[in-house]
Structures are given as C-alpha cells and as structure tokens.
Design a protein around this motif. Sequence first.
Motif, PDB file in Angstrom:
ATOM      1  N   GLN A   1       0.854  -1.190   0.000  1.00 47.99           N
ATOM      2  CA  GLN A   1       0.000   0.000   0.000  1.00 47.99           C
ATOM      3  C   GLN A   1       0.885   1.234   0.000  1.00 47.99           C
ATOM      4  OE1 GLN A   1      -3.517   0.050   0.086  1.00 47.99           O
ATOM      5  NE2 GLN A   1      -3.358   2.255  -0.204  1.00 47.99           N
ATOM      6  N   ALA A   2       0.881   1.951  -1.101  1.00 52.95           N
ATOM      7  CA  ALA A   2       1.677   3.170  -1.209  1.00 52.95           C
ATOM      8  C   ALA A   2       0.837   4.389  -0.862  1.00 52.95           C
ATOM      9  CB  ALA A   2       2.236   3.309  -2.620  1.00 52.95           C
ATOM     10  N   SER A   3       1.476   5.375  -0.288  1.00 56.07           N
ATOM     11  CA  SER A   3       0.786   6.620   0.060  1.00 56.07           C
ATOM     12  C   SER A   3       1.802   7.755   0.129  1.00 56.07           C
ATOM     13  CB  SER A   3       0.074   6.473   1.405  1.00 56.07           C
ATOM     14  OG  SER A   3       0.999   6.188   2.434  1.00 56.07           O
TER      15      SER A   3
ATOM     16  N   SER B   1       5.378   6.498   1.347  1.00 59.25           N
ATOM     17  CA  SER B   1       5.443   5.330   2.209  1.00 59.25           C
ATOM     18  C   SER B   1       4.858   4.131   1.481  1.00 59.25           C
ATOM     19  CB  SER B   1       4.651   5.556   3.508  1.00 59.25           C
ATOM     20  OG  SER B   1       5.164   6.634   4.238  1.00 59.25           O
ATOM     21  N   CYS B   2       5.394   2.968   1.783  1.00 52.86           N
ATOM     22  CA  CYS B   2       4.865   1.727   1.231  1.00 52.86           C
ATOM     23  C   CYS B   2       4.767   0.728   2.378  1.00 52.86           C
ATOM     24  CB  CYS B   2       5.751   1.188   0.130  1.00 52.86           C
ATOM     25  SG  CYS B   2       5.196  -0.403  -0.536  1.00 52.86           S
TER      26      CYS B   2
ATOM     27  N   VAL C   1       8.490   0.798   3.836  1.00 51.41           N
ATOM     28  CA  VAL C   1       9.597   1.397   3.101  1.00 51.41           C
ATOM     29  C   VAL C   1       9.217   2.835   2.762  1.00 51.41           C
ATOM     30  CG1 VAL C   1      10.944   1.340   0.982  1.00 51.41           C
ATOM     31  CG2 VAL C   1      10.380  -0.782   2.142  1.00 51.41           C
ATOM     32  N   TYR C   2      10.187   3.716   2.837  1.00 49.59           N
ATOM     33  CA  TYR C   2       9.952   5.129   2.571  1.00 49.59           C
ATOM     34  C   TYR C   2      10.791   5.595   1.390  1.00 49.59           C
ATOM     35  CZ  TYR C   2       8.226   4.762   7.347  1.00 49.59           C
ATOM     36  OH  TYR C   2       7.557   4.374   8.484  1.00 49.59           O
ATOM     37  N   LEU C   3      10.289   6.597   0.716  1.00 54.85           N
ATOM     38  CA  LEU C   3      11.065   7.266  -0.323  1.00 54.85           C
ATOM     39  C   LEU C   3      10.985   8.756  -0.040  1.00 54.85           C
ATOM     40  CD1 LEU C   3      12.710   6.835  -2.934  1.00 54.85           C
ATOM     41  CD2 LEU C   3      10.616   7.369  -4.200  1.00 54.85           C
ATOM     42  N   GLN C   4      12.064   9.294   0.486  1.00 51.58           N
ATOM     43  CA  GLN C   4      12.155  10.729   0.728  1.00 51.58           C
ATOM     44  C   GLN C   4      12.632  11.396  -0.545  1.00 51.58           C
ATOM     45  OE1 GLN C   4      11.383  12.584   3.556  1.00 51.58           O
ATOM     46  NE2 GLN C   4      11.766  14.349   2.229  1.00 51.58           N
ATOM     47  N   MET C   5      11.835  12.308  -1.039  1.00 51.24           N
ATOM     48  CA  MET C   5      12.137  12.976  -2.302  1.00 51.24           C
ATOM     49  C   MET C   5      12.350  14.461  -2.035  1.00 51.24           C
ATOM     50  SD  MET C   5       9.412  11.046  -4.816  1.00 51.24           S
ATOM     51  CE  MET C   5       7.999  11.860  -4.101  1.00 51.24           C
ATOM     52  N   ASN C   6      13.556  14.919  -2.266  1.00 48.47           N
ATOM     53  CA  ASN C   6      13.908  16.320  -2.069  1.00 48.47           C
ATOM     54  C   ASN C   6      14.263  16.960  -3.407  1.00 48.47           C
ATOM     55  OD1 ASN C   6      13.645  15.947   0.737  1.00 48.47           O
ATOM     56  ND2 ASN C   6      15.801  15.371   0.931  1.00 48.47           N
TER      57      ASN C   6
ATOM     58  N   CYS D   1       5.314   1.022  -5.420  1.00 42.24           N
ATOM     59  CA  CYS D   1       6.295   0.192  -4.739  1.00 42.24           C
ATOM     60  C   CYS D   1       6.107  -1.251  -5.178  1.00 42.24           C
ATOM     61  CB  CYS D   1       6.193   0.325  -3.221  1.00 42.24           C
ATOM     62  SG  CYS D   1       4.557   0.001  -2.531  1.00 42.24           S
ATOM     63  N   ALA D   2       7.172  -2.015  -5.073  1.00 40.60           N
ATOM     64  CA  ALA D   2       7.142  -3.391  -5.555  1.00 40.60           C
ATOM     65  C   ALA D   2       8.089  -4.255  -4.749  1.00 40.60           C
ATOM     66  CB  ALA D   2       7.525  -3.431  -7.034  1.00 40.60           C
ATOM     67  N   ALA D   3       7.780  -5.539  -4.702  1.00 42.58           N
ATOM     68  CA  ALA D   3       8.634  -6.498  -4.000  1.00 42.58           C
ATOM     69  C   ALA D   3       8.851  -7.719  -4.885  1.00 42.58           C
ATOM     70  CB  ALA D   3       7.986  -6.919  -2.686  1.00 42.58           C
TER      71      ALA D   3
END
Length: 127
Positions: A4-6, A20-21, A78-83, A95-97
């Motif tokens: 679940q991505a958000s 977030s995933c 899992v997080y993806l911080q995007m700056n 997101c994928a696994a």
Amino acid sequence: VQLQASGGGLVQAGGSLRLSCAASGRTVSRFAMGWFRQAPGKEREFVAAINWSDGSTYYADSVKGRFTISRDNAKNTVYLQMNSLKPEDAAVYSCAAPRSMGALGTSYYLTSTYGYWGQGTQVTVSS
C-alpha cells in the motif's frame, strides 16, 4: 504480499515529499523493496531499491543525491524521501517487491524482478 503506497501529492519544484509503502500479508523483513514511477506516455522506470538484509540501496542516476530510500522493518514499511523535486519527477509512483527472498542482484532495476506491486500514488510537481 500486499503493498500500500501513500504520500503523493502536489508540490512546487524544489519541494519535498515522502512516500510510504506498507507491506502486509507475511513477514517481509527478508524481502527487498523497490520504487518505480511512470509518467504519462512513458515506460515505467526504476527509481530506487533497498535490500532488507543489510539496507544496501540502489538509485537511478536521475534521482541520486535527491531521493533517499529507507525502511523500518518493525513497521514493514519502506519510505522514499524525495527532495529538490523537479517537474520531470512528476509521475505515478509504485512500490514493488520480488517474489523471492534474498538480496537484489544486478537485475534490481528491472520490472520483471518484482512480482508484487502496490497501487500507485500520484506525485505532481509544479514549475
């Protein structure tokens, strides 16, 4: 495995977002995780990936130094911080696994490496 991505949204160029995933369904602490994105009319492309075992990370050249992938094993997230976001970062991020446990190999950037996909979250960057 359910993913679940958000965290997507609208941001001005130069701004930041954190995606977030959340993973559920079984213990995912030994699975790698990746983020991909797809802009309208373009192929899905690799963004970043992380191994659960040692936390080693991989990034697409286009996001190196701006994006950071991290994970919280206790939360199966899992997080993806995007700056320093740019208009060209606008896309649907997913997101994928992989289907199998273990560290990612040299094929970490291929969509075929991943068997589980979450729904995407839209990131829009205004110039």
